[in-house]
Motif scaffolding. Structure first.
Motif, PDB file in Angstrom:
ATOM      1  N   ALA A 146      44.951  33.425  37.554  1.00 44.43           N
ATOM      2  CA  ALA A 146      44.632  33.390  38.985  1.00 44.43           C
ATOM      3  C   ALA A 146      45.503  32.425  39.767  1.00 44.43           C
ATOM      4  CB  ALA A 146      43.160  33.035  39.171  1.00 44.43           C
ATOM      5  N   SER A 149      35.687  39.015  38.987  1.00 43.83           N
ATOM      6  CA  SER A 149      37.037  38.556  39.304  1.00 43.83           C
ATOM      7  C   SER A 149      37.366  37.220  38.638  1.00 43.83           C
ATOM      8  CB  SER A 149      37.225  38.446  40.812  1.00 43.83           C
ATOM      9  OG  SER A 149      36.296  37.522  41.349  1.00 43.83           O
ATOM     10  N   SER A 173      39.134  33.386  38.931  1.00 47.60           N
ATOM     11  CA  SER A 173      39.435  32.339  39.904  1.00 47.60           C
ATOM     12  C   SER A 173      40.086  31.180  39.180  1.00 47.60           C
ATOM     13  CB  SER A 173      38.147  31.863  40.601  1.00 47.60           C
ATOM     14  OG  SER A 173      37.319  31.165  39.689  1.00 47.60           O
ATOM     15  N   THR A 174      40.723  30.317  39.931  1.00 51.11           N
ATOM     16  CA  THR A 174      41.440  29.193  39.324  1.00 51.11           C
ATOM     17  C   THR A 174      40.502  28.181  38.691  1.00 51.11           C
ATOM     18  OG1 THR A 174      41.477  28.106  41.486  1.00 51.11           O
ATOM     19  CG2 THR A 174      43.413  29.388  40.865  1.00 51.11           C
TER      20      THR A 174
END
Length: 362
Positions: free
Chosen positions: A322, A357, A359-360
């Motif tokens: 990400a 999803s 994410s960082t």
């Protein structure tokens, strides 16, 4: 010669010397870059990547592409200019040469390791796919490897099916070591096995093995004084029909997830992709658990450059992927093959907004 001209000439000569040194001086680094991708639903070298016989298959569409990372060869030595260019290049990664090619392993040993990992990933992909479809998969304990110079060398062979040790039925690989170590070094232990060739023939012909043999081995002594015979026991699987994966010049375990999904797609009436271009990566074990891989950011670049819109990403790779996601590519977090098939259903139905999803932060 005017002083200014002499200074410029000296500077030019120094620059040329530095450039020559940069080209000629090798540095202890190797480079990783986006590699080719392969559609597990398509063909490679004129043959289908997935070949299934003995069971009904269904038409597929779209793409389920596995991704790879290209690396410089073990004998190649980068020069300073190449290393600097690699460091500056957005899609490449320059790493210490020993990261890819440890000093304690030869190139042949590393090639053998990656080939074995690739083979095991195919086996686990088949098992995970069939379990996902509730198709029974048989298991048996086999001789996985034989130590050179050990009591077992020449008497037992890789692929031999271990039925019993000292008359006790073998159900798990750990049973073998437990029964052998009940002996003292120098004592005889009896193995009842089905030879590898007979086991393979029986599986191919869908029949019970017709040949068993009893092998007596005098145990040796391990450094910790345990009795040993010099084999590694492992699990082999038997499948109710034939599944072959035809892909060459690829190594490592990271294609497992995409192979498994390709198999599920071919054995399922529903078209899993709905014609969409989906790529991904991830190891897989026999239970369908998806594991992390290396080079995730280069794999996402490779996938997007080929046209992928969605990328199935192992949960433990999500944060790294990400950080620099190629434009137009949606990262989809998966932890199991079940997660992946559910995500494909959402993609197929146009429900991308509800995909898990990356994410960082995780």
């Amino acid at each position: 010669m005017p002083r200014r001209t002499a200074t410029m000439l000296a500077s030019l000569l120094m620059l040329i010397a530095l450039l020559c040194a940069g080209v000629l001086i090798p540095v202890p680094y190797a480079e990783m870059s986006p590699g080719p991708t392969y559609n597990t639903l398509g063909e490679h070298g004129g043959e289908p990547v997935l070949q299934i016989s003995g069971h009904k298959t269904y038409p597929t569409s779209g793409n389920l592409n596995m991704t790879t990372v290209r690396v410089t060869g073990s004998q190649y030595r980068m020069n300073l200019v190449e290393a600097v260019y690699g460091w500056l290049a957005h899609d490449n990664l320059v790493v210490p040469h020993s990261t890819l090619y440890p000093d304690d392993k030869t190139p042949d040993q590393l090639n053998q390791e990656t080939a074995e990992e690739f083979s095991q990933s195919q086996e686990s992909a088949k098992v995970a796919a069939l379990k996902e479809l509730k198709i029974p998969v048989g298991t048996r304990v086999v001789v996985a490897s034989v130590v050179k110079g050990s009591p077992a060398e020449g008497a037992l062979h890789a692929g031999d099916v271990i039925k019993a040790v000292d008359g006790t039925e073998i159900k798990q690989p750990g049973d073998v070591a437990r029964l052998v170590t009940k002996h003292q070094p120098g004592q005889e232990v009896l193995f009842r096995v089905v030879p590898a060739k007979e086991a393979a023939a029986a599986e191919k012909e869908k029949r019970a093995p017709r040949q068993e043999q009893t092998v007596g081995l005098v145990t040796g002594k391990a450094p910790d004084k345990r009795a040993v015979v010099g084999i590694q026991a492992g699990i082999d699987h038997t499948f109710p029909f034939s599944i072959n994966i035809k892909l060459t010049d690829v190594g490592g375990p990271s294609a497992g997830l995409m192979f498994a999904l390709g198999i599920v797609d071919k054995l399922t009436p529903e078209d899993l992709t709905g014609g969409k271009f989906i790529a991904g990566t991830g190891t897989i074990d026999d239970t369908g658990k998806v594991g992390p891989i290396g080079g995730i950011q280069m794999k996402t670049v490779a996938a997007r450059s080929k046209g992928a819109r969605f990328f199935l990403t192992p949960k433990d790779n999500c944060a790294a992927a990400a950080k620099d996601t190629p434009k137009g590519l949606t990262l989809v977090k998966v932890d199991t093959i079940g997660d992946a098939t559910k995500a494909l259903e959402k993609i197929r139905k146009g429900d991308a907004a509800n995909l898990p999803s990356c994410s960082t932060g995780r």
